[in-house]
Design an enzyme around this catalytic site. Structure first.
Site, PDB file in Angstrom:
ATOM      1  NE  ARG A   1      -2.859  -1.623   3.921  1.00  0.00           N
ATOM      2  CZ  ARG A   1      -3.115  -1.970   4.025  1.00  0.00           C
ATOM      3  NH1 ARG A   1      -4.289  -1.462   4.964  1.00  0.00           N
ATOM      4  NH2 ARG A   1      -2.214  -2.789   5.503  1.00  0.00           N
TER       5      ARG A   1
ATOM      6  CD  GLU B   1      -3.156 -12.365  13.449  1.00  0.00           C
ATOM      7  OE1 GLU B   1      -3.017 -11.176  12.230  1.00  0.00           O
ATOM      8  OE2 GLU B   1      -2.869 -13.011  12.591  1.00  0.00           O
TER       9      GLU B   1
ATOM     10  CB  VAL C   1      -0.532 -24.544   8.245  1.00  0.00           C
ATOM     11  CG1 VAL C   1      -0.558 -25.649   9.452  1.00  0.00           C
ATOM     12  CG2 VAL C   1      -1.740 -24.581   7.716  1.00  0.00           C
TER      13      VAL C   1
ATOM     14  CD  GLU D   1       4.218 -26.634   4.461  1.00  0.00           C
ATOM     15  OE1 GLU D   1       4.275 -26.999   5.544  1.00  0.00           O
ATOM     16  OE2 GLU D   1       5.064 -27.815   3.792  1.00  0.00           O
TER      17      GLU D   1
ATOM     18  CB  ILE E   1       5.889 -26.808  11.277  1.00  0.00           C
ATOM     19  CG1 ILE E   1       6.356 -26.173  13.106  1.00  0.00           C
ATOM     20  CG2 ILE E   1       6.239 -28.225  11.574  1.00  0.00           C
ATOM     21  CD1 ILE E   1       5.863 -26.505  13.986  1.00  0.00           C
TER      22      ILE E   1
ATOM     23  CE  LYS F   1      -1.571 -20.655  11.986  1.00  0.00           C
ATOM     24  NZ  LYS F   1      -1.288 -20.341  13.097  1.00  0.00           N
TER      25      LYS F   1
ATOM     26  CG  ASP G   1      -4.343 -17.390  13.765  1.00  0.00           C
ATOM     27  OD1 ASP G   1      -3.824 -17.700  12.426  1.00  0.00           O
ATOM     28  OD2 ASP G   1      -3.053 -18.162  13.884  1.00  0.00           O
TER      29      ASP G   1
ATOM     30  N   GLY H   1       3.825 -21.500  10.655  1.00  0.00           N
ATOM     31  CA  GLY H   1       5.042 -21.078  10.647  1.00  0.00           C
ATOM     32  C   GLY H   1       6.363 -21.837   9.194  1.00  0.00           C
TER      33      GLY H   1
END
Length: 429
Positions: A46, A192, A134, A131, A138, A207, A203, A136
């Site tokens: 933005r 957040e 979900v 990937e 992992i 996931k 959140d 981060g």
């Protein structure tokens, strides 16, 4: 070496800048591993004048993400804007229709519109990889779609929101109440913009819905996830759980039963000496159970610039290598609409009560539990909170959620409670 894979990146927040940094820092390494160079052509955000921690001056800047998504000199569109609708959804659809593959970290978008986007991508011969959406850093999506492809998955569970895990473990280690640690997390930038996405369990439920689809070959059904956040968990609950040999975690669990697909996200007690019980800080953990492999545990950083950007790059390298997989591990047209089912698996429960300090109060509680068919394993009375009330802790033998609901609804009608009861499931892990 083959021609470069040209990226267009929309969203230059924490993750977007992390991706830019990795592409710049590891250009030679990425080219060797991908079999071709990975370069950035255009970016979008933005504010073109914002001071950022990476040099983007050599890339074309667009304020409209659709312009990046449809550009002729972009092969892969990387969407890191966020949000389940608006610019994120519009630009992804535009990219697919323009013949681009898509990489995204947008779990909210996938949880709500994933089935439709997967069908669109596959009808156009494009791929969507996620990937980074979900857990981060992992690699749980790759593990489930590829490494465990020979298994029928029986259960998926885990701690999938680092902020909630930070709050709960910080409450225990510092002896601080929920409100104080919530404010601390806000000051540290862990929450957040809408904190209920984190502490309300939304959140993490996004996931869980994504993992359920992959695990059980079902259309994503985020609306059927039973969601409870951590707002009701008190420092007293943290201490009482520890006394009993447990820790409290915001735990997501998904499993397919004869009744249908169970998906729940709620605070639970887990054994303190279990892998989930030992999880501290902002770390995530996903536990997957397969019929051939048994139980595997994946643990790592669940958020942050480096871990999440690392997950984006893993997808980019796969695309550069020419790997083409269905979005959710099997063709979108084969994903079935699962029958939602409320959790019916019996479990022990922790119930915290604040009772009036008068004769017969405990007897009335025991009567309600007995009428619900609930057997008491342990009951403990603690010192007075006030001259007129006494905290009481009940641990039940295994019972059904329906029985617990009946009891929790009936207990306030006894007239001996000072406040509403708090009940938490004790999960076997």
């Amino acid at each position: 070496m083959s021609s470069p894979l040209r990226l267009g990146i929309a969203g230059l927040g924490t993750v977007g800048i992390g991706v830019v940094k990795i592409v710049q820092k590891h250009a030679d390494l990425l080219a060797l591993r991908a079999g071709r160079p990975i370069t950035i052509t255009a970016v979008s955000a933005r504010d073109p004048l914002k001071n950022r921690s990476a040099d983007i001056s050599t890339y074309r800047f667009e304020t409209d993400p659709v312009a990046v998504a449809t550009a002729d000199d972009v092969d892969v569109y990387v969407e890191l804007i966020g949000g389940e609708n608006g610019a994120a959804r519009d630009s992804i659809e535009a990219a697919l229709r323009a013949g681009k593959d898509v990489i995204t970290a947008n779990k909210a978008l996938l949880a709500v519109h994933g089935a439709e986007l997967a069908a669109l991508a596959e009808s156009l011969g494009r791929v969507i990889r996620f990937e980074a959406a979900v857990a981060g850093g992992i690699p749980v999506i790759k593990a489930m779609t590829e490494s465990l492809a020979g298994n029928a998955i029986t259960r998926v569970m885990g701690v999938m929101n680092g902020t909630c895990n930070y709050i709960l473990t910080r409450m225990e280690s510092a002896g601080l109440p929920y409100e104080a640690v919530f404010e601390e997390a806000r000051q540290l930038g862990y929450l957040e913009a809408d904190p209920t996405l984190d502490v309300g369990g939304i959140d993490a439920s996004h996931k869980l819905a994504i993992l359920s689809s992959i695990a059980f070959g079902t259309r994503i059904d985020f609306g059927s996830v039973e969601i409870e956040g951590i707002e009701r968990v008190s420092i007293d609950d943290i201490r009482r759980a520890r006394d009993l040999g447990y820790r409290i975690k915001l735990l997501g669990v998904a499993q397919m039963t004869a009744r249908g697909l169970e998906q729940r996200m709620s605070p639970c007690l887990v054994p303190a000496d279990s892998p989930l019980g030992q999880l501290v800080g902002g770390t995530n953990m996903v536990v997957i159970e397969g019929d051939s492999v048994g139980q595997i545990v994946l643990r790592g950083a669940g958020a942050g610039e480096g871990p999440t950007a690392s997950a984006v790059l893993s997808d980019l390298v796969e695309v550069a290598r020419g790997v083409r997989l269905p979005v959710f591990g099997q063709p979108a047209e084969t994903l079935v609409a699962a029958l939602p089912a409320r959790t019916a698996v019996p479990a022990a429960y922790y119930i915290r009560l604040e009772l009036q300090d008068k004769p017969g109060a405990l007897a009335k509680v025991a009567t309600v539990l007995g009428d619900a068919g609930i057997s008491i394993d342990r009951m403990r009375q603690y010192g007075q909170h006030s001259p007129a009330s006494v905290p009481v802790l009940v641990v039940t033998h295994k019972t059904t959620p329906e029985a617990i609901d009946f009891a929790v609804e009936a207990l306030p009608r006894t007239g001996v409670l000072v406040s509403d009861p708090v009940e938490l499931r004790i999960e076997e892990v």
